[in-house]
Structure formats: C-alpha cells, structure tokens
Scaffold this motif. Structure first.
Motif, PDB file in Angstrom:
ATOM      1  N   UNK A   3       7.357  -4.651   0.573  1.00 18.51           N
ATOM      2  CA  UNK A   3       6.285  -3.765   0.121  1.00 18.51           C
ATOM      3  C   UNK A   3       6.688  -3.083  -1.178  1.00 18.51           C
ATOM      4  N   UNK A   4       5.742  -2.931  -2.092  1.00 15.25           N
ATOM      5  CA  UNK A   4       5.944  -2.159  -3.319  1.00 15.25           C
ATOM      6  C   UNK A   4       5.185  -0.844  -3.180  1.00 15.25           C
ATOM      7  N   UNK A   5       5.882   0.279  -3.369  1.00 13.31           N
ATOM      8  CA  UNK A   5       5.277   1.605  -3.312  1.00 13.31           C
ATOM      9  C   UNK A   5       5.214   2.176  -4.723  1.00 13.31           C
ATOM     10  N   UNK A  12       7.338  12.398  -2.506  1.00 13.26           N
ATOM     11  CA  UNK A  12       6.460  11.595  -1.660  1.00 13.26           C
ATOM     12  C   UNK A  12       6.849  10.129  -1.716  1.00 13.26           C
ATOM     13  N   UNK A  13       7.206   9.643  -2.913  1.00 15.59           N
ATOM     14  CA  UNK A  13       7.618   8.245  -3.072  1.00 15.59           C
ATOM     15  C   UNK A  13       8.843   7.951  -2.213  1.00 15.59           C
ATOM     16  N   UNK A  14       9.824   8.834  -2.261  1.00 18.85           N
ATOM     17  CA  UNK A  14      11.053   8.646  -1.479  1.00 18.85           C
ATOM     18  C   UNK A  14      10.744   8.703   0.017  1.00 18.85           C
ATOM     19  N   UNK A  15       9.862   9.631   0.416  1.00 16.47           N
ATOM     20  CA  UNK A  15       9.532   9.774   1.832  1.00 16.47           C
ATOM     21  C   UNK A  15       8.798   8.549   2.361  1.00 16.47           C
ATOM     22  N   UNK A  16       7.848   8.039   1.580  1.00 17.47           N
ATOM     23  CA  UNK A  16       7.099   6.849   2.005  1.00 17.47           C
ATOM     24  C   UNK A  16       8.032   5.643   2.112  1.00 17.47           C
ATOM     25  N   UNK A  26      11.110  -4.180   3.884  1.00 19.48           N
ATOM     26  CA  UNK A  26      11.906  -4.133   2.655  1.00 19.48           C
ATOM     27  C   UNK A  26      11.017  -3.472   1.598  1.00 19.48           C
ATOM     28  N   UNK A  27      11.529  -2.455   0.924  1.00 22.22           N
ATOM     29  CA  UNK A  27      10.693  -1.642   0.046  1.00 22.22           C
ATOM     30  C   UNK A  27      11.289  -1.520  -1.353  1.00 22.22           C
ATOM     31  N   UNK A  28      10.452  -1.731  -2.361  1.00 21.86           N
ATOM     32  CA  UNK A  28      10.757  -1.383  -3.739  1.00 21.86           C
ATOM     33  C   UNK A  28       9.820  -0.250  -4.125  1.00 21.86           C
ATOM     34  N   UNK A  29      10.258   0.613  -5.036  1.00 21.85           N
ATOM     35  CA  UNK A  29       9.435   1.752  -5.417  1.00 21.85           C
ATOM     36  C   UNK A  29       9.333   1.864  -6.929  1.00 21.85           C
ATOM     37  N   UNK A  30       8.179   2.332  -7.397  1.00 15.04           N
ATOM     38  CA  UNK A  30       7.946   2.537  -8.824  1.00 15.04           C
ATOM     39  C   UNK A  30       7.198   3.851  -9.010  1.00 15.04           C
ATOM     40  N   UNK A  39       7.712  -4.837 -11.745  1.00  7.56           N
ATOM     41  CA  UNK A  39       8.124  -5.271 -10.407  1.00  7.56           C
ATOM     42  C   UNK A  39       7.278  -6.430  -9.913  1.00  7.56           C
ATOM     43  N   UNK A  40       5.973  -6.347 -10.122  1.00  6.74           N
ATOM     44  CA  UNK A  40       5.070  -7.405  -9.656  1.00  6.74           C
ATOM     45  C   UNK A  40       5.254  -8.708 -10.421  1.00  6.74           C
ATOM     46  N   UNK A  41       5.779  -8.611 -11.641  1.00  5.01           N
ATOM     47  CA  UNK A  41       5.962  -9.818 -12.446  1.00  5.01           C
ATOM     48  C   UNK A  41       7.221 -10.587 -12.069  1.00  5.01           C
ATOM     49  N   UNK A  42       8.168  -9.919 -11.410  1.00  4.98           N
ATOM     50  CA  UNK A  42       9.440 -10.587 -11.103  1.00  4.98           C
ATOM     51  C   UNK A  42       9.676 -10.790  -9.606  1.00  4.98           C
TER      52      UNK A  42
END
Length: 216
Positions: A3-5, A12-16, A26-30, A39-42
């Motif tokens: 998932x990309x957040x 809030x980003x860190x909490x989510x 598995x989470x990536x965050x932006x 992130x979406x391009x790679x």
C-alpha cells in the motif's frame, strides 16, 4: 499486499502507516504528490491511500489526470454529498476524517483484494504456466514442485514479465516489510527457482536492482 500512503500531516502519515503494517500490509509513505508520483513510477501497489487535499495539489485532480493503476481510497475532512460523489467517481472509496483505524484497515483490505483479483488465475510466460487457483507451475507441460515462497516470488515476476522487479519490492511482497533487503533469503529462492526451471534460463539478474523473467 503493498500500500502507498500519501498524507502531508507527518503524525497522521506515520500513524496510518504503522497501523497498516501492524495489520500485515507492506507500506510505503509519501508526503506530497511529487513523492507519490515517483513511488508509483518505480513500484507496484495493490492500493493507494490519498489525503484528498494536499499542499502540493488536489489528489482528486491528480487521480483524474494521472490515474494510477491501483484502487484508491481518499481520506478527507469534506463530508458534503457533492464531495463524496466526486471522490467516489474518481476513486474506489472515500473515508471521512476522523475515522476509526479498524475501518481504514477494512477498506484497504477490500481494495487490495479487488486489485489482486485483477490478475487472471493462470499466468503464462513462454512455455511456463502458473496456475494460482491450483497453486501449480508447469514448464513445457512438466509439473514443478515449488515451495510457497518460490511460488510467490515466481508469481510476482511472471505478473510483470519482461519488467525488472526490485529486490526490496520482492522481499516486501513475499516476506515482510521489516526484512532487511540485504538479506540473502531472496537470493536463495531465486537460485532454487533457476534450478527447478532448468534451461534455457528465464530469470535474469538486473544488476544493482533485482530480477526480471523473460519467455524463452
């Protein structure tokens, strides 16, 4: 499931991200749209969670103009009927702040299942056939005996055949986001797959990045 957040509020980003990781994702965050775009391009994602209004732009407009090939959950403080309809028209789901973490997890899980169902049950790459329903792999008609991890890694590669897939992404998808990308667990599985797939070789190393599978 990955998932990309995308959320500009760091707390809030860190909490989510932490909540979703605890739920097994598995989470990536932006923090903004340029970082999300990169992130979406790679990387490939099963679901993206976007804050509707970001300092870098309107995520709804971004999705409409450059729709990522993943289901989208919008998070927003806007709760008017018009805003809800606009969000649902552009994406796959819409969640108003404040929200319960359990509801967020349930919605993300549903979207990820929808994304996963987009793959056909049988994938082919040259003379290789991978049947997810039967959990079987055949090459040139010969049934191969694979472990669960070998099957999962091969499925990730075959689903994106001819494209390089990063080792970090493979480890996050098949093992756990906390596994060190420098670990040799992936190398061991790749070596086993190469031996079981026999010649001519199909899995190729992309130096400094990961692996790619190509039909022979």
């Amino acid at each position: 499931m990955r998932v990309l957040v995308v959320e500009d509020d760091e707390n809030l980003r860190v909490a989510i991200a932490a909540a979703l990781r605890s739920a097994g994702f598995a989470v990536d965050a932006a923090g903004d749209l340029p970082a999300a775009d990169e992130a979406l391009s790679v990387s490939s994602y099963d679901c993206a969670v976007f804050d509707r209004m970001l300092p870098s732009g309107d995520a709804l407009r971004y999705v409409r103009l450059r729709r990522p090939s993943v289901p989208v959950l919008f998070l927003t403080a806007r709760d008017s009927v018009a805003d809800r309809i606009a969000g649902l028209d552009a994406g796959d789901d819409y969640l108003v702040k404040p929200f319960a973490v359990e509801e967020l997890e349930a919605r993300v899980r549903r979207l990820c299942r929808r994304a996963g169902s987009g793959l056909p049950p049988v994938l082919r790459c040259g003379d290789l056939e991978l049947d997810s329903g039967r959990h079987e792999v055949r090459r040139a008609g010969v049934l191969l005996t694979l472990t669960g991890k070998e099957f999962d890694v091969l499925r990730q590669l075959v689903a994106r055949q001819r494209q390089p897939v990063g080792r970090t992404e493979l480890i996050r998808e098949v093992w756990d986001p906390l596994v060190d990308p420098a670990s040799n667990v992936l190398d061991v599985v790749i070596a086993q797959l190469r031996r079981k797939l026999r010649n001519p070789p199909m899995i190729h190393t992309v130096r400094g990045f990961g692996y790619r599978i190509e039909p022979t």
